[in-house]
Design a protein around this motif. Structure first.
Motif, PDB file in Angstrom:
ATOM      1  N   ARG A 148      12.731   8.460 121.491  1.00  0.00           N
ATOM      2  CA  ARG A 148      12.097   9.777 121.477  1.00  0.00           C
ATOM      3  C   ARG A 148      12.848  10.628 122.488  1.00  0.00           C
ATOM      4  O   ARG A 148      12.757  10.387 123.679  1.00  0.00           O
ATOM      5  CB  ARG A 148      10.627   9.672 121.870  1.00  0.00           C
ATOM      6  N   SER A 165      12.945   2.615 118.243  1.00  0.00           N
ATOM      7  CA  SER A 165      13.490   3.960 118.106  1.00  0.00           C
ATOM      8  C   SER A 165      13.546   4.645 119.469  1.00  0.00           C
ATOM      9  O   SER A 165      13.094   4.087 120.474  1.00  0.00           O
ATOM     10  CB  SER A 165      12.615   4.791 117.162  1.00  0.00           C
ATOM     11  N   ALA A 168      19.866   4.725 121.449  1.00  0.00           N
ATOM     12  CA  ALA A 168      19.347   4.656 120.080  1.00  0.00           C
ATOM     13  C   ALA A 168      19.771   3.357 119.405  1.00  0.00           C
ATOM     14  O   ALA A 168      18.984   2.738 118.666  1.00  0.00           O
ATOM     15  CB  ALA A 168      19.834   5.862 119.276  1.00  0.00           C
ATOM     16  N   VAL A 176       9.914   1.558 121.970  1.00  0.00           N
ATOM     17  CA  VAL A 176      10.406   2.934 121.964  1.00  0.00           C
ATOM     18  C   VAL A 176      10.956   3.302 123.350  1.00  0.00           C
ATOM     19  O   VAL A 176      10.288   3.096 124.366  1.00  0.00           O
ATOM     20  CB  VAL A 176       9.290   3.930 121.579  1.00  0.00           C
ATOM     21  N   GLN A 214      10.453  -3.449 118.191  1.00  0.00           N
ATOM     22  CA  GLN A 214       9.841  -2.184 117.773  1.00  0.00           C
ATOM     23  C   GLN A 214       9.446  -1.304 118.962  1.00  0.00           C
ATOM     24  O   GLN A 214       8.620  -0.399 118.838  1.00  0.00           O
ATOM     25  CB  GLN A 214       8.618  -2.437 116.860  1.00  0.00           C
ATOM     26  N   ALA A 242      17.388   0.489 117.975  1.00  0.00           N
ATOM     27  CA  ALA A 242      17.470   0.134 116.553  1.00  0.00           C
ATOM     28  C   ALA A 242      17.673  -1.362 116.368  1.00  0.00           C
ATOM     29  O   ALA A 242      17.128  -1.961 115.427  1.00  0.00           O
ATOM     30  CB  ALA A 242      18.611   0.914 115.895  1.00  0.00           C
TER      31      ALA A 242
END
Length: 597
Positions: free
Chosen positions: A137, A135, A126, A109, A107, A130
């Motif tokens: 940004r 994710s 990405a 980023v 999880q 995933a």
């Protein structure tokens, strides 16, 4: 602020925004090779000044990836910074993607400024995120948040490139481009690469360091072109030129909103290898996309007859300036104090005496002795050294003229050199001459022909860690895709097209011995048509660069008879083309330095 302090400030911003890993590439919003001062975020953050590299920052550590051209330079500049150097392609060094897969937690980023990251890279980041349930940004410019005195975007004026230099009208270029769009059943073509826009509209600017290009985006429709740029840069003459060719100007940043307004009834053609991730991500999922190579890429790479003749003239001018420089260097060394930087300034001044000179075509590389072992060394006041009457001095420089752009490397002996240096110098010269003399059938690529340059090296069990040559733009990018010479596929360079008549490519083998010396000899070549028979269309190269190769560093005993003849033939042409433009003293010197061996 020190590099450590900058990275710590960035890491504070990362923690506030829950960003586990933040990526800072070397790029502007157009995937340009060189960038303006506003876009040098990676340099600001890490202190590494090379033209290629990517910083990857974790919340407790920072890393920098760069390629073989910059290993020595990066190691020196990152010293004491706390930034860990990752040498691309070396054993046990992971790729950035492999590193992200290992370091990103569940999880997590990944953050980056999507305007500075290409589509493929952004998509890869990405996917990595995933896979970990995380994710990306891409709307974060964290460097901007800590860069208190960031230089503004360029406001320098644009200029028109007259048809006597461009060789083809905008109307004809647009017709060719629209034909390519029609073949792809596309309604619009989005262009984000600055040199392609400049070529298409016959305009140039002063927004990119060393390259006469204009910060802009273009959307080509069936009957109009929307240009996104700062309108204040355009004179009345340019605006009239735009009106004549149905070009309408919009604010530079409005392109991002325009991407959101494309509808499902429009088919948008784009080149994902040239577009940034933020632009691509702003396209609605309902929009029909044609992802294909930008058709301008090959149109621009193949110079038209007017461009080709202009380029020949530009190289005569450049040859005059560089030959005068070699004469000055050879006759002045030991009599006056000369340094890397003062020699560089002298060469630029001699170019400045040539008609239509616009400026350097890239950051000059003027490297003495062991400095030349760093392939892309850039002298600074801190590293600048005095040249002595011994050893080798390398200059890799070029100029922009209205007649075209040049890129030339010469290595010269300033006095006594070692036997190893002489052997290496001779090897480099032989490799360069062999490639220039190649004869080949149409369909060959630069990958096919690279062996011609490397054979003298490989026979001795040595190699050089860069491509042998790259395409050259006409008042555009000095490293212009897709033409190139390289013996193997490398990351980020997937195109190895067949060589076409009119392509301009450099021929620049080299040898680099850390702590001792570096040698590179570079000429530019133009692909030319040979005979056509039952076996097909044969091609060869026309040499464009005419500057002597230092006979003081050559060992004729290491050359074959064919290689000596190639050098003698080349030097005869140098004397014929450059001699008439020199003073009597310079011409007498040139006669000696182009003598047959």
């Amino acid at each position: 602020m020190t590099v450590r302090e900058r990275i710590e400030k960035l890491q504070e911003q990362m923690k506030k925004k829950d960003i586990q890993i933040y990526i800072v590439p070397t790029a502007d919003y157009h995937q340009s090779e060189y960038v303006g001062e506003h876009f040098k975020a990676r340099k600001f953050l890490t202190g590494f000044t090379g033209s290629a590299g990517t910083a990857v920052v974790l919340q407790d550590q920072a890393y920098l990836w760069t390629d073989g051209r910059y290993f020595i330079q990066a190691a020196q500049e990152l010293k004491e910074s706390g930034v860990v150097l990752q040498k691309i392609g070396e054993p046990d060094v992971p790729t950035i993607e492999e590193f992200l897969k290992k370091e990103l937690t569940d999880q997590g980023v990944i953050g980056f400024d999507g305007r500075t990251v290409g589509v493929a890279k952004g998509q890869e980041y990405a996917e990595i995120a995933a896979d970990k349930g995380g994710s990306v940004r891409y709307d974060l410019d964290l460097v901007d948040e800590i860069w208190e005195e960031r230089p503004p975007l360029s406001e320098k004026p644009a200029f028109l490139l007259d048809i006597r230099y461009a060789g083809e009208t905008v109307e004809k270029k647009l017709s060719r481009v629209r034909k390519a769009m029609e073949e792809q059943k596309a309604d619009v073509l989005v262009i984000t690469s600055l040199d392609d826009i400049g070529w298409l509209l016959n305009i140039r600017g002063n927004d990119v360091e060393y390259f006469p290009l204009l910060l802009s985006y273009a959307v080509v429709g069936k009957d109009r072109v929307d240009l996104y740029a700062d309108e204040r840069k355009f004179s009345g003459e340019i605006l009239a030129h735009f009106q004549e060719n149905h070009v309408k100007v919009y604010p530079y940043d409005d392109i991002y909103e325009r991407m959101k307004r494309f509808t499902k009834d429009e088919t948008v053609m784009l080149d994902p290898e040239q577009m940034n991730y933020a632009l691509f991500s702003n396209l609605s999922g309902e929009v029909s996309k044609v992802q294909a190579e930008n058709p301008i890429l090959m149109m621009k790479a193949v110079k038209n007859p007017v461009e080709a003749e202009n380029i020949r003239n530009a190289h005569i001018k450049d040859g005059i300036a560089h030959t005068k420089f070699m004469y000055w260097l050879k006759t002045t060394i030991g009599k006056e104090r000369i340094t890397e930087l003062s020699a560089s300034a002298k060469l630029e001044a001699l170019r400045g005496m040539q008609e239509h000179f616009l400026g350097p075509s890239f950051g000059p590389i003027c490297a003495y002795k062991e400095h030349a072992a760093c392939a892309h060394y850039s002298s600074t006041p801190e590293t600048n050294v005095e040249l002595k009457t011994e050893g080798l001095f390398l200059t890799d420089t070029g100029g922009h003229y209205y007649e075209g752009s040049t890129d030339i490397t010469r290595t010269v002996a300033l006095g006594e050199i070692t036997g190893e240096e002489r052997r290496h110098f001779t090897t480099v010269v032989c490799g360069m001459l062999r490639l220039a003399d190649a004869r080949f059938l149409y369909g060959c690529s630069g990958m096919t022909l690279d062996y011609a340059a490397r054979e003298p090296f490989w026979r001795q069990g040595i190699n050089y860690n860069h491509g042998t040559g790259h395409g050259v733009g006409y008042l555009g990018n000095i490293h212009e895709p897709p033409a190139n010479f390289h013996w193997k596929k490398v990351p980020g360079k997937s195109k190895y097209p067949a060589l076409e008549v009119g392509m301009v490519i450099t021929d620049e083998p080299g040898i680099y011995i850390e702590g001792s010396h570096g040698i590179r000899i570079e000429n530019e070549l133009m692909v030319a048509e040979g005979e056509k028979n039952e076996y097909g269309q044969f091609l060869h190269f026309e040499i464009l660069t005419y500057v002597p190769i230092d006979l003081d560093a050559i060992d004729p005993g290491l050359m074959t008879e064919q290689e000596k003849q190639l050098l003698n033939d080349y030097h005869q042409k140098v004397y014929e083309k450059i001699g008439p433009h020199l003073t009597e003293e310079e011409r007498t010197w040139l006669r000696e330095y182009t003598r047959a061996i």
